[in-house]
Structure formats: structure tokens, C-alpha cells
Design a protein around this motif. Structure first.
Motif, PDB file in Angstrom:
ATOM      1  N   MET B   1       0.854  -1.205   0.000  1.00 52.46           N
ATOM      2  CA  MET B   1       0.000   0.000   0.000  1.00 52.46           C
ATOM      3  C   MET B   1       0.880   1.242   0.000  1.00 52.46           C
ATOM      4  O   MET B   1       1.160   1.790   1.052  1.00 52.46           O
ATOM      5  N   ASP B 107      -2.709   8.830  -0.546  1.00 52.97           N
ATOM      6  CA  ASP B 107      -2.774   7.381  -0.709  1.00 52.97           C
ATOM      7  C   ASP B 107      -2.508   7.040  -2.175  1.00 52.97           C
ATOM      8  O   ASP B 107      -3.180   7.565  -3.063  1.00 52.97           O
ATOM      9  N   ASP B 109      -2.435   3.777  -3.320  1.00 56.96           N
ATOM     10  CA  ASP B 109      -2.809   2.375  -3.466  1.00 56.96           C
ATOM     11  C   ASP B 109      -3.402   2.152  -4.859  1.00 56.96           C
ATOM     12  O   ASP B 109      -4.242   2.920  -5.316  1.00 56.96           O
ATOM     13  N   ASP B 141       5.815   2.524   1.889  1.00 60.98           N
ATOM     14  CA  ASP B 141       4.654   1.711   2.218  1.00 60.98           C
ATOM     15  C   ASP B 141       3.962   2.103   3.520  1.00 60.98           C
ATOM     16  O   ASP B 141       2.865   1.629   3.798  1.00 60.98           O
TER      17      ASP B 141
END
Lengths: 368, 424
Positions: B1, B107, B109, B141
Motif C-alpha cells: 500500500m 494514498d 494504493d 509503504d
């Protein structure tokens, strides 16, 4: 010898009675102390925080030594007596302004302060109204309202329980502004009208010390002070000087009722409370024909839902509460069933006990 | 992630440079309120060895020698530019956590791991082009690693060009890199923890990453244990979108000159409470209590020293300026002692909660509440339209002799019609 060969438990009991008022942090060192006075064979114990004073005595302590009086750290003496073996005999001796405690082969030497410096509360009980109530009954009444008292509220008059003597009835009221608990009972005869506010700490101490039986407690209610005399204990307390809000105005009269088994709804609320918001403690009541749904959710979007069958026929309602307020009321209303009475979703609700006019609990709703 | 930490370089200095391009390449510092100490330094100033928090009076001489240009802090400008930076950055990810005035997490991801370096460059160029503010991007990450990657990007430790992606390092490269960074650079490892880690022979990031987790948790706390996990790419700290609402609001300033009388202190406390109450209503919150504090100047060692604070609870949570001022002034009156030279007062609104969640009370007067709400609404509307402080509580004074020194402040280029920059 000040006190000779007295049974540990005999000495511990009066100490435990009076030390409840002793605060951990004290502005005056002597307020940490208990005053022990010996007159003939009578032993008298006094502790105070200047607002409340508790006195108790051992009338026949079987002590033959000379009269004497001393003050010594209450909690330390109590702690020592608590941990010495049961059945031990204890002797206290005053030597060079120290108190020597001797138990079996243990010796303790405690600091003291002179008895004449002990600030006993000045009694101001002229023209006090006197009433008598059974201890057990009074304990029960206080239990039904005390949880609703405010705690350190700047509206200082809410940090206690209002006592109203009105004709032959005695009423107790407590509120923190969000919920209000009311209870009343009949007295043995008519009295002049009187209203006083007992401070929170006095109420808590009194509940601890009251017995469960039919023995009477004598209340002497004066302008600024109240004295309570019961089972060898005299508790003198200041009263809160302030105007209690008009409690009668906020006790509603609704026609929309829901009768529930007290334990069933209490347990449902206890379950729902687990997933209610940690800070705001909200639960929703969704009332529909013959059904009550209790819903709670927290900040992590976790949810609980309880459905309960009811005999409800009123209008559909969706209303939120602080679950702690409901739990307090339901925990302390010792009855099989309770009645919830509703107005609109923005109005308070009333919790009562069917067939009993003497208990009323009002809770304001909250937006959820 | 994977996620990114985007951090503006020397943010306050960069803000000043946006509207004053002549400052490019020159040594620039931004001073704290009252022109006290350096709170932001351009790279040129850092190169001169001037430390963060260095008092202005100590560096004035070097400043003259090297032509350092100093600005008073202009938080109105920085706040506005920060909002613009964050708004641009929010277009680069579905999830953004604004962590401070000049940094945010994004983020990443689901993005192609191979293209993240390029993506970082696109982010940098977008902010530079739209606002003229340079940023660095750290990609990793976990949040702790992303912070560290950002540090590496700034220092050029792993690749140049202001972007660093730990995902591009193999284990060996990472070990070498981490072994070269002092442990104090890790997010959440302050001076005290660094000193204690030193006694356990943990001096570099690599030492901490490979430290025994149980030992760290028992010697320090579960919080530092999470840091160790995060350094090992095990996410423990979640991305917090939309930010948790503020728990308290603080407004405090030191005075331009010292203040002795209660009247002046009352004015300043009223003024600070007014500002705090405006922020409170902007957040849609109410406060349960007001804390007021005063202190003398601890650096004037010959002056008698005094400081005290007091928390004044409200009978019910409120966002009404008049109620909050009343409480603050009652507290001030209780703690004020005459005969001291006061340097600073502050007001802290505590026990905040959303206004919608106020528990209605049995003895409330709904009419009074409605009146208070509409008065506050009108005040805020007028001040928004006509400028801050247009209407206020008279007790905050007119002349405000105590107002702070801001002799070197740049104009409010973006928030005041009268101070718009003029081209040409």
C-alpha cells in the motif's frame, strides 16, 4: 495509658465511620486527623473537612484510665488497625506528643496535634425543624435520586440533593441539568414547609452510614446547617446556599406511554451501550406499532441493534438519548416494570413506576 | 500500500518568494510573532549556519553582513497558500490526509509501482507551476517510511530531483541508506527518545529498524513499537482523512511591549477570546470551558517572574463570544497580580464538541439560545464581508497598545482587496 487492651474491631469501626469525610489533600494539616476524646468510659471520635463533621462514640469502652484527648492521622491509624490480625487487642498511649500504638508485638509511633486545635464545627441549630424518618426508607429514597446529582458544576446548587418538607410529605430531587430524579414519601405528621440542599459529599456519606432497618434518623434542619442523628452517629453538614431550579416545571405530563419490563430494557440498553459513541453515549429509540428498536453506533461505524416487542400503540417516534442517563434511572428504580412517557422527539421523556406516584425520572433527549 | 508524503520546502519563505521573486536565491528568514526567533529559513540561510529558533537579535549582525532579508510571520498569507497547495494535491489521490500547514499524505494504493517516481515529479511540477511553491515527495509503504523518504528527497540522499521512492531500493541499498541516517530523523523520535536509544546503542535508522521489538516496547512504549513496525513496512498508523475535529483552540500572543495593568490585559484577553470564538464557530463547535493564562518575560531574568493559568468551566457548552469572554475575564481577574511586567497572555478553548451534539438541558431558555445564535451569525457575516475585527466586543479596546510587533510583515496578497499584488 490512653486506651488499654481494646479489641481491634471495636476501635476500627468508629474510625471507619468518621474517616469518610477526611480528604486526601488538606489545606490544614489537622483536618487529616481524627479527634479521639476519652471522657469516663466513653470514647468519642470526630473528623471534619469544615463543611461536614461526623462524630461517633463508643459508649461503654470499658476504659478506666484518666480522661484525655488527642488528634492523629485518621487514615494511617485506620490502615494500621485494618491490617493487624483479627482478634488482636490494641493499646494506645500518648507519650511526648506522640501516639504509641501497640498491637501484639508491633509498635507504631504516630505524630499528633493538640486536641484543643481541632476545628469542631460550630453548631447553629436554633429554630431547627425536626423530623424523623426510618433509616432504611431514607436510604432507599436517596438511592433513587443520588445518581442524578451534578458533579463540580459551576451551578453549585446542583451539586447536591434538594430536600423538601411540604406538609406531611418529604421530597428528594437531584438534577445535573440533563436529567432529573424525583422521589417522595409520606412523613408521620405535618411539618412547616422547608427546603434545603444537601451537598453531594454529605449525601454520599449519609448513604454509606445509614442502616437498612426501621431505626429512625433525626433530622434537624436549620437555615445554614443540618444535623442528622442516628445509630450513635452525629453528622453535621453545611447546606448549599442557593436557589434550586423549579423542578416541578420540568416534570412533564404526557399521554403517550410505553410499559416495559425493567430488567429486559435495562439489559438491552447495556448491550447497545457497548457500541455507542464513547464520548457522547448516544442511543436511538425507534418506536413503531408494537415494536421498540434500540440502535447505537460509534465513531468506527460499528453498530448494535435490539428489537423488543411492546404493547405500544402511540405515534411513531425516533428519539435519541445518552444511554448512561437511562441506565442510571433503570438501575435504581427498583420495580418489576417501568413506564416511559413520550412527548415529541425534542422533548424530555418521563420514566415512572406503574402504580407509584413517588418516583419520577426526567431525561432530555439528544440529537444523534 | 504505497503512499506519499508531500512537504513544501521552507514553506513560509517560499510563500514570501511567490509574490516577491526578487527574493529567489537570496538568504531569507521568517521570524516568529513579535519578530522573536527564526521559524523558517531559506537554503541560503541554512548554509550560513543559522539554526531554527535562533533569536533575531543574535543574528542581526550576521544578517547585515550577508544581506539576510527578514520577514515577520504573515500567517494569513501562509494559511491561504496552504489551502491552495492542499487543494491542488487533493487532485492526485482519492485519499488525502492534511498533516500540517505544509505537508500532507496521499494514498497511492492501486497505482503502478513502476511509475510512482514519475508521478512524484508530476505532483512537484503541478504545485510549482500553479503556485510557484517547491515541494518534495517521499514515497513508501507506511507513513513513517514516507516521512523518511521525504527527508531523503529533501537532502538528495536517494536520487535527486526532490522525489524519493523507497519501493525502488533493494534490501541492500536500503540497509546502506538507513545506516547513514541518524535515528533522530525518524518521525516520532524526539530528542529525549534519541538520547535513551543511544544508551541502547541505537544510533541510526537501520539500528532502530532491526531492534528487538519487545525490548523497544518494554523500554519505551507501544507507540515506538509501532514506529519500528512501520520502519519494517508494516503499516500501523492509518491515514486519517478529513482530519479529526480540533480538540482545543488556542489563541495567544506575546505583547509588543510589556504590559502591567489589568485593563490592557483584559483588552488582549477579550481580543484573543474573540478570535478563538470565531475559529470555534467556523468549525461548528462549542467549548465547555475556557482556560486563560498570563506570564511575564522569562528572558528578562532581573524582572520578578510570575505565571499562572486558570480553567473556567461554562455552565453549558457555548460558541457565544460574549459568554466565552465573560468566562475568560473572570479567570483573568482571579489570576492577575499587580506589580509584574506581563509579556504574554493566552486563551485556550477546551472540551470542544460539534455544536449539533450538544445535549439539550432541562432548564435552558430556547429563546435566549436563538438570540445568541443570531447575534453571532450577524457578527460573523459582517466581519466576513467588511474585514476581520469590523465589529467586536468593545472590551477588546480600540488602540490596543499591547498589539504585537510585526515590523517586517509582507502584505496579505491573497486575502485583502487593498493589498493585492500589482503587476508592472
Amino acid at each position: 495509658m490512653f486506651i488499654k487492651n481494646i479489641d481491634k474491631d471495636v476501635l476500627l469501626k468508629p474510625l471507619q465511620i468518621v474517616t469518610g469525610v477526611v480528604e486526601r489533600k488538606q489545606p490544614l494539616p489537622i483536618l487529616s486527623n481524627v479527634l479521639i476524646e476519652k471522657t469516663d468510659s466513653r470514647l468519642c471520635f470526630v473528623a471534619t473537612d469544615l463543611e461536614i463533621q461526623i462524630t461517633t462514640q463508643l459508649t461503654d469502652a470499658d476504659q478506666k484510665g484518666p480522661d484525655a484527648a488527642i488528634t492523629v492521622a485518621a487514615k494511617k491509624l485506620q490502615e494500621i488497625l485494618r491490617v493487624v490480625p483479627d482478634g488482636s487487642k490494641v493499646s494506645l498511649d500518648i507519650q511526648d506528643s506522640r501516639l504509641q500504638v501497640k498491637v501484639n508485638k508491633s509498635r507504631f509511633s504516630l505524630q499528633t496535634l493538640p486536641a484543643q486545635d481541632f476545628p469542631k464545627v460550630q453548631e447553629q441549630l436554633e429554630q431547627a425543624e425536626k423530623i424523623e424518618v426510618e433509616q432504611g426508607q431514607l436510604k432507599k429514597l436517596f438511592g433513587m435520586v443520588q445518581y442524578a446529582m451534578a458533579q463540580q458544576d459551576i451551578r453549585y446548587y446542583l451539586n447536591g440533593v434538594l430536600l423538601v418538607i411540604d406538609g406531611a410529605s418529604l421530597k428528594l430531587v437531584a438534577t445535573d441539568g440533563h436529567r432529573l430524579a424525583f422521589t417522595s414519601t409520606m412523613l408521620d405528621k405535618e411539618y412547616a414547609k422547608k427546603e434545603i440542599i444537601l451537598p453531594r459529599k454529605t449525601v454520599n456519606e449519609l448513604i454509606k452510614l445509614l442502616g437498612d432497618g426501621k431505626e429512625k434518623i433525626l433530622f434537624e434542619l436549620a437555615e445554614n446547617q443540618v444535623r442528622m442523628t442516628f445509630s450513635d452517629i452525629v453528622l453535621t453538614s453545611k447546606v448549599i446556599d442557593g436557589k434550586f431550579p423549579d423542578y416541578e416545571r420540568v416534570i412533564p405530563n404526557y399521554t403517550n406511554h410505553l410499559e416495559m419490563d425493567r430488567l429486559a430494557i435495562l439489559q438491552a440498553l447495556q448491550r447497545a451501550a457497548i457500541l455507542s459513541n464513547e464520548k457522547f453515549r448516544g442511543v436511538r429509540f425507534v418506536l413503531t406499532e408494537k415494536n421498540l428498536r434500540i440502535i447505537s453506533s460509534n465513531s468506527e461505524q460499528e453498530e448494535a441493534q435490539e428489537d423488543m416487542e411492546t404493547d405500544y400503540h402511540g405515534i411513531a417516534l425516533d428519539i435519541g438519548f445518552n444511554v448512561n442517563y437511562l441506565l442510571d434511572g433503570l438501575n435504581n428504580a427498583t420495580a418489576q416494570t417501568v413506564t416511559f412517557s413520550f412527548g415529541d422527539p425534542n422533548s424530555s421523556i418521563l420514566i415512572t413506576v406503574p402504580g407509584n406516584e413517588e418516583f419520577k425520572y426526567v431525561v432530555m433527549p439528544m440529537r444523534i | 500500500m504505497p503512499l506519499a508524503l508531500v512537504d513544501c520546502n521552507n514553506f513560509y519563505v517560499s510563500c514570501e518568494r511567490v509574490f516577491n521573486p526578487r527574493l529567489e536565491g537570496k538568504p531569507v528568514v521568517v521570524l516568529s510573532n513579535n519578530d522573536g526567533v527564526a521559524v523558517a529559513r531559506s537554503n541560503e540561510v541554512k548554509a550560513l549556519g543559522i539554526k531554527m529558533g535562533e533569536p533575531w537579535f543574535k543574528m542581526e549582525k550576521i544578517a547585515r553582513q550577508h544581506g539576510i532579508i527578514a520577514y515577520s510571520s504573515n500567517y494569513t498569507l501562509y494559511g491561504d497558500l496552504s489551502a491552495r497547495v492542499m487543494s491542488i494535491l487533493s487532485t492526485f489521490s482519492p485519499k488525502q490526509e492534511i498533516y500540517s500547514i505544509d505537508e500532507c499524505f496521499l494514498d497511492l494504493d492501486g497505482f503502478d509501482p513502476q511509475s510512482l517516481m514519475t508521478y512524484g515529479q508530476i505532483i512537484r511540477q503541478a504545485v510549482k507551476q500553479s503556485l510557484g511553491i517547491p515541494v518534495c515527495v517521499g514515497i513508501a509503504d507506511t507513513k513513517t517510511l514516507a516521512k523518511l523518504a521525504n527527508h531523503c528527497a529533501k537532502k538528495g540522499l536517494a536520487g535527486a530531483d526532490g522525489v524519493c521512492d523507497f519501493g525502488r531500493l533493494n534490501d541492500g541499498e536500503r540497509t546502506v541508506l538507513f545506516a547513514s541516517i541518524p535515528v533522530g530523523e525518524v518521525w516520532g523520535v524526539g530528542r529525549r527518545i534519541t538520547e535513551k536509544l543511544l544508551t541502547m546503542n541505537i544510533t541510526t535508522v537501520e539500528d532502530l529498524r532491526t531492534a528487538n521489538l519487545e525490548r523497544i516496547q518494554s523500554q519505551f512504549s507501544v507507540v515506538l513499537g509501532r514506529t519500528v513496525n512501520e520502519l519494517n513496512a508494516i503499516p500501523c498508523i492509518e491515514l486519517e482523512e478529513a482530519g479529526t475535529p480540533r480538540q482545543q483552540i488556542m489563541v495567544s500572543r506575546s505583547f509588543g511591549s510589556s504590559v502591567t495593568c489589568l485593563a490592557d490585559l483584559s483588552e488582549s484577553v477579550t481580543y484573543f477570546t474573540t478570535r478563538a470564538a470565531e475559529k470555534l464557530r467556523h468549525d461548528g463547535s462549542v467549548a465547555a470551558s475556557v482556560c486563560v493564562y498570563i506570564r511575564t518575560n522569562p528572558f528578562k531574568e532581573d524582572d520578578p517572574q510570575y505565571q499562572r493559568s486558570m480553567i473556567v468551566p461554562l455552565s453549558r457548552p457555548s460558541d457565544d463570544t460574549t459568554k466565552l469572554v465573560q468566562a475568560a475575564l473572570a479567570g483573568l481577574k482571579a489570576i492577575y497580580r499587580s506589580g509584574y511586567n506581563y509579556k504574554k497572555t493566552g486563551v485556550l478553548l477546551m472540551g470542544l464538541q460539534p455544536k449539533a451534539t450538544i445535549q439539550p438541558a432541562l432548564f435552558d431558555d430556547p429563546l435566549e439560545q436563538a438570540k445568541s445564535d443570531s447575534l453571532m451569525h450577524v457578527m460573523d457575516a459582517i466581519n466576513k464581508k467588511m474585514g476581520q475585527g469590523c465589529v467586536g466586543i468593545a472590551a477588546s479596546g480600540i488602540r490596543q497598545r499591547w498589539a504585537m510587533r510585526r515590523e517586517r510583515k509582507s502584505p496579505n496578497y491573497t486575502t485583502d482587496w487593498n493589498e493585492l499584488p500589482v503587476a508592472g
